[in-house]
Design a protein around this motif. Structure first.
Motif: not given
Length: 220
Positions: A56-57, A62-65, A156-160, A201-204
């Motif tokens: 995921l980005y 909300t976008h996955q690949m 990486s994906p997670h169950a949350v 709750g923040k990305g880069f």
């Protein structure tokens, strides 16, 4: 120009999903065949395994690949995937850019196509305790026919919440894989600097900006 879920510039339509360009000529095919015979191609031949999973980005969860990895071992866990011991030695600011692999392995999302479970099991047990750093340079999921804009940091994906993915692309039973991996042990603990988005709750995202070039000193 920050990495985003939109192409940085409009792209002309080429009528299909392939990158623009004319088909290869017979001469180009011959050159490639000759190179395969005469050159060592050592970096390519060092690739020892194919694995696929999801990412995921970091800046837009909300976008996955679906991702495919052609893996070269440097040693016991250096470069893009590192052991927990190496990860713990990284500076905290660097650790924020990495993600853990335990959920990805145990949930059945990480797949080694056509490799029997009994053979891949020891590898999965090791991977469950590792961390990864993944930069995406070609965002094919948004329809880019060329590698456009800034690279994007992937998680990486997670169950949350936003970390969940829908592995509909696989022609295999994720549920069966998950059940077969129940007894795989995860790490004793996962460093809270990794998977930074979960705690903060923040990305880069990367911004591209112009900068003055460093000029070399004149020759004496």
């Amino acid at each position: 120009m920050a990495s985003s879920d939109k192409s940085p510039n409009p792209m002309p339509s080429f009528g299909d999903h392939r990158p623009p360009g004319e088909p290869m000529t017979m001469g180009q095919h011959m050159i490639d065949k000759g190179a395969q015979i005469l050159q060592s191609l050592k970096p390519v031949k060092q690739m020892s395994k194919h694995a696929c999973t999801f990412a995921l980005y970091s800046h837009d969860m909300t976008h996955q690949m679906e991702t495919h990895h052609f893996i070269t071992r440097v040693n016991q866990g250096v470069e893009y995937i590192v052991s927990d011991l190496i990860f713990e030695a990284l500076p905290p600011e660097e650790q924020k850019l990495w993600h853990s692999h335990a959920y990805e392995i145990k949930s059945g999302l990480w797949v080694n196509p056509r490799v029997p479970g009994v053979i891949e099991r020891p590898e999965l047990e090791n991977l469950a305790k590792t961390y990864g750093k993944f930069w995406c340079t070609w965002q094919v999921d948004r329809g880019d026919k060329l590698p456009l804009g800034a690279p994007a940091l992937m998680m990486s994906p997670h169950a949350v919440n936003l970390g969940q993915v829908s592995p509909q692309q696989y022609n295999i039973s994720i549920e069966a894989l998950r059940a077969s991996r129940v007894e795989i042990a995860g790490p004793e603990w996962i460093n809270l600097q990794a998977d930074y988005w979960k705690q903060h709750g923040k990305g880069f995202a990367i911004d591209i900006k112009s900068t003055d070039m460093k000029l070399s000193a004149p020759f004496a």
